[in-house]
Design an enzyme around this catalytic site. Structure first.
Site, PDB file in Angstrom:
ATOM      1  N   ASN A  73      41.275  43.170  42.124  1.00 22.33           N
ATOM      2  CA  ASN A  73      41.811  41.814  42.081  1.00 22.33           C
ATOM      3  C   ASN A  73      41.953  41.268  40.660  1.00 22.33           C
ATOM      4  O   ASN A  73      42.807  40.421  40.409  1.00 22.33           O
ATOM      5  CB  ASN A  73      40.884  40.906  42.905  1.00 22.33           C
ATOM      6  CG  ASN A  73      41.107  39.435  42.630  1.00 22.33           C
ATOM      7  OD1 ASN A  73      42.095  38.862  43.073  1.00 22.33           O
ATOM      8  ND2 ASN A  73      40.204  38.819  41.863  1.00 22.33           N
ATOM      9  N   LYS A 111      52.922  44.066  38.139  1.00 25.14           N
ATOM     10  CA  LYS A 111      52.631  43.942  39.578  1.00 25.14           C
ATOM     11  C   LYS A 111      53.544  44.863  40.408  1.00 25.14           C
ATOM     12  O   LYS A 111      53.112  45.410  41.426  1.00 25.14           O
ATOM     13  CB  LYS A 111      52.767  42.478  40.022  1.00 25.14           C
ATOM     14  CG  LYS A 111      51.705  41.554  39.429  1.00 25.14           C
ATOM     15  CD  LYS A 111      50.297  41.975  39.827  1.00 25.14           C
ATOM     16  CE  LYS A 111      49.248  40.966  39.388  1.00 25.14           C
ATOM     17  NZ  LYS A 111      47.882  41.356  39.802  1.00 25.14           N
ATOM     18  N   ASP A 138      34.690  44.897  30.982  1.00 25.96           N
ATOM     19  CA  ASP A 138      36.054  44.624  30.532  1.00 25.96           C
ATOM     20  C   ASP A 138      36.920  45.780  31.015  1.00 25.96           C
ATOM     21  O   ASP A 138      36.791  46.915  30.536  1.00 25.96           O
ATOM     22  CB  ASP A 138      36.101  44.521  29.005  1.00 25.96           C
ATOM     23  CG  ASP A 138      37.504  44.181  28.508  1.00 25.96           C
ATOM     24  OD1 ASP A 138      38.490  44.365  29.275  1.00 25.96           O
ATOM     25  OD2 ASP A 138      37.632  43.733  27.358  1.00 25.96           O
ATOM     26  N   TYR A 164      54.157  40.421  33.372  1.00 21.81           N
ATOM     27  CA  TYR A 164      53.356  40.258  34.595  1.00 21.81           C
ATOM     28  C   TYR A 164      54.059  40.877  35.802  1.00 21.81           C
ATOM     29  O   TYR A 164      53.472  41.658  36.554  1.00 21.81           O
ATOM     30  CB  TYR A 164      53.112  38.759  34.820  1.00 21.81           C
ATOM     31  CG  TYR A 164      52.334  38.449  36.070  1.00 21.81           C
ATOM     32  CD1 TYR A 164      50.950  38.619  36.103  1.00 21.81           C
ATOM     33  CD2 TYR A 164      52.963  37.982  37.222  1.00 21.81           C
ATOM     34  CE1 TYR A 164      50.220  38.336  37.258  1.00 21.81           C
ATOM     35  CE2 TYR A 164      52.251  37.694  38.373  1.00 21.81           C
ATOM     36  CZ  TYR A 164      50.873  37.871  38.387  1.00 21.81           C
ATOM     37  OH  TYR A 164      50.156  37.588  39.530  1.00 21.81           O
TER      38      TYR A 164
HETATM   39  N1  LIG Z   1      46.693  32.456  41.687  1.00 23.80           N
HETATM   40  C1  LIG Z   1      47.840  32.836  42.255  1.00 23.80           C
HETATM   41  O1  LIG Z   1      48.645  31.997  42.704  1.00 23.80           O
HETATM   42  C2  LIG Z   1      48.175  34.310  42.357  1.00 23.80           C
HETATM   43  C3  LIG Z   1      49.327  34.683  43.031  1.00 23.80           C
HETATM   44  C4  LIG Z   1      49.641  36.035  43.153  1.00 23.80           C
HETATM   45  C5  LIG Z   1      48.785  36.986  42.619  1.00 23.80           C
HETATM   46  N2  LIG Z   1      47.665  36.603  41.964  1.00 23.80           N
HETATM   47  C6  LIG Z   1      46.770  37.657  41.442  1.00 23.80           C
HETATM   48  O2  LIG Z   1      45.490  37.490  42.007  1.00 23.80           O
HETATM   49  C7  LIG Z   1      44.488  37.972  41.122  1.00 23.80           C
HETATM   50  C8  LIG Z   1      43.420  36.910  40.919  1.00 23.80           C
HETATM   51  O3  LIG Z   1      44.033  35.760  40.368  1.00 23.80           O
HETATM   52  P1  LIG Z   1      43.321  34.331  40.279  1.00 23.80           P
HETATM   53  O4  LIG Z   1      44.370  33.316  40.461  1.00 23.80           O
HETATM   54  O5  LIG Z   1      42.119  34.285  41.127  1.00 23.80           O
HETATM   55  O6  LIG Z   1      42.954  34.313  38.734  1.00 23.80           O
HETATM   56  P2  LIG Z   1      41.622  33.918  37.970  1.00 23.80           P
HETATM   57  O7  LIG Z   1      40.888  32.842  38.679  1.00 23.80           O
HETATM   58  O8  LIG Z   1      42.028  33.713  36.545  1.00 23.80           O
HETATM   59  O9  LIG Z   1      40.756  35.255  38.071  1.00 23.80           O
HETATM   60  C9  LIG Z   1      41.151  36.393  37.378  1.00 23.80           C
HETATM   61  C10 LIG Z   1      39.951  37.292  37.220  1.00 23.80           C
HETATM   62  O10 LIG Z   1      40.329  38.458  36.469  1.00 23.80           O
HETATM   63  C11 LIG Z   1      39.301  38.765  35.574  1.00 23.80           C
HETATM   64  N3  LIG Z   1      39.811  39.446  34.394  1.00 23.80           N
HETATM   65  C12 LIG Z   1      40.827  39.053  33.567  1.00 23.80           C
HETATM   66  N4  LIG Z   1      40.953  39.934  32.563  1.00 23.80           N
HETATM   67  C13 LIG Z   1      40.000  40.894  32.748  1.00 23.80           C
HETATM   68  C14 LIG Z   1      39.611  42.055  32.029  1.00 23.80           C
HETATM   69  N5  LIG Z   1      40.205  42.439  30.895  1.00 23.80           N
HETATM   70  N6  LIG Z   1      38.586  42.792  32.513  1.00 23.80           N
HETATM   71  C15 LIG Z   1      37.967  42.439  33.645  1.00 23.80           C
HETATM   72  N7  LIG Z   1      38.281  41.346  34.367  1.00 23.80           N
HETATM   73  C16 LIG Z   1      39.278  40.581  33.909  1.00 23.80           C
HETATM   74  C17 LIG Z   1      38.674  37.435  35.181  1.00 23.80           C
HETATM   75  O11 LIG Z   1      37.328  37.670  34.800  1.00 23.80           O
HETATM   76  P3  LIG Z   1      36.450  36.630  33.926  1.00 23.80           P
HETATM   77  O12 LIG Z   1      36.885  35.242  34.306  1.00 23.80           O
HETATM   78  O13 LIG Z   1      35.064  36.942  34.326  1.00 23.80           O
HETATM   79  O14 LIG Z   1      36.728  36.924  32.488  1.00 23.80           O
HETATM   80  C18 LIG Z   1      38.800  36.645  36.479  1.00 23.80           C
HETATM   81  O15 LIG Z   1      37.666  36.768  37.273  1.00 23.80           O
HETATM   82  C19 LIG Z   1      45.224  38.388  39.850  1.00 23.80           C
HETATM   83  O16 LIG Z   1      45.464  39.775  39.868  1.00 23.80           O
HETATM   84  C20 LIG Z   1      46.536  37.623  39.935  1.00 23.80           C
HETATM   85  O17 LIG Z   1      47.574  38.243  39.237  1.00 23.80           O
HETATM   86  C21 LIG Z   1      47.332  35.291  41.804  1.00 23.80           C
END
Ligand SMILES: NC(=O)c1ccc[n+]([C@@H]2O[C@H](COP(=O)([O-])OP(=O)(O)OC[C@H]3O[C@@H](n4cnc5c(N)ncnc54)[C@H](OP(=O)(O)O)[C@@H]3O)[C@@H](O)[C@H]2O)c1
Length: 254
Positions: A94, A162, A66, A158
């Protein structure tokens, strides 16, 4: 595969999730020797990613932590370096959360929950990685967002987290550069995932209309940018924010 990352030892946080999976697999495809796959709760998804990484020829391990806990950040980086035989050459920060909430009524605890996960974890993991990388240098890449510069409604916590991540990378690039450690950010636009079009049809429609390239991003688009920044091709790139959004940010807003 073109071997851009041959021999590297990488840690990708949040690699059980959509984008993290794409990054971990691209690192393996580019010849990384070892990819540590971090997750917090999604052990099954992370194990599947680690298995796929192994099929691609890299060693892999699932590490759980975590990242709101500073000591857990340090332990995670230490375990990844141990898995790499005492080496860590690339960290991708990430992991993150993206809740929506109006500022009106938001508590400081709710604000901190986002900032601790998205920003403070980046500070702590990078600091630990910089220690591990000091001998041979390395790269750190934070996943920020286009919302770092163009906030979306209900995303104040958020977007602020960022924007701070982008500035952390620029500051860290200054301090860690003398040790051969480069620090950059990748700022993705909307990245597709299973069920997104059904859950948010109006957002997906608006994105497609706004994107000059006419499509949503894919996890491997972000992975490609991370590969570039971790590779020798980017050996003179540090403190940079690489926007990966299909051109949406280039559009006039008025
Ligand atoms: N999706 C988009 O369109 C988008 C656009 C711009 C930026 N982003 C950024 O890209 C990154 C990945 O996003 P995603 O869309 O792939 O989201 P996602 O599928 O929800 O993945 C997020 C990951 O972060 C982990 N996480 C969350 N809280 C945590 C904590 N307290 N400690 C450790 N790990 C934690 C989760 O782990 P568990 O599931 O194992 O708990 C999960 O693997 C993020 O930083 C997000 O802000 C996403």
């Amino acid at each position: 595969m073109s071997g851009l990352l041959t021999g590297q030892v990488a840690l990708v946080t949040g690699a059980g999730g959509g984008i993290g999976r794409g990054i971990a697999l691209r690192f393996a495809e580019e010849g990384a020797a070892a990819v540590a796959v971090h997750c917090r709760t999604a052990v099954e998804a992370a194990s599947e990613v680690a298995a796929r990484v192994r099929e691609l020829g890299a060693r892999s391990v699932v590490l759980q932590a975590d990242l709101t806990d500073e000591d857990a950040c340090r332990a995670l980086v230490r375990e990844a370096a141990e898995f790499g035989g005492g080496r860590l050459t690339a960290l991708v920060n990430n992991a993150g959360v993206q809740p929506t909430q109006p500022l009106d009524g938001m508590t400081a605890a709710e604000w901190r929950a986002v900032v601790d996960t998205n920003l403070t974890s980046v500070f702590a993991c990078t600091q630990a990685a910089a220690e591990a990388m000091r001998a041979e240098g390395g790269t750190v890449t934070h996943i920020a967002s286009i919302e770092a510069s163009a906030p979306a409604p209900l995303h104040a916590h958020y977007s602020a987290s960022k924007a701070a991540v982008v500035m952390h990378a620029r500051s860290a690039a200054l301090e860690y550069g003398p040790y051969g450690i480069r620090v950059n950010t990748v700022s993705p636009g909307l990245i597709d995932r299973e069920g997104l079009a059904e859950a948010w049809p109006e957002g997906v429609r608006r994105w497609r209309e706004a994107a000059p390239t006419g499509r949503l991003g894919r996890p491997e688009d972000v992975g490609d940018a991370c590969v570039f920044l971790a590779s020798p091709l980017a050996s003179w790139v540090t403190g940079h924010d690489l926007v990966v959004d299909g051109g949406v940010s280039a559009r006039p807003t008025w």
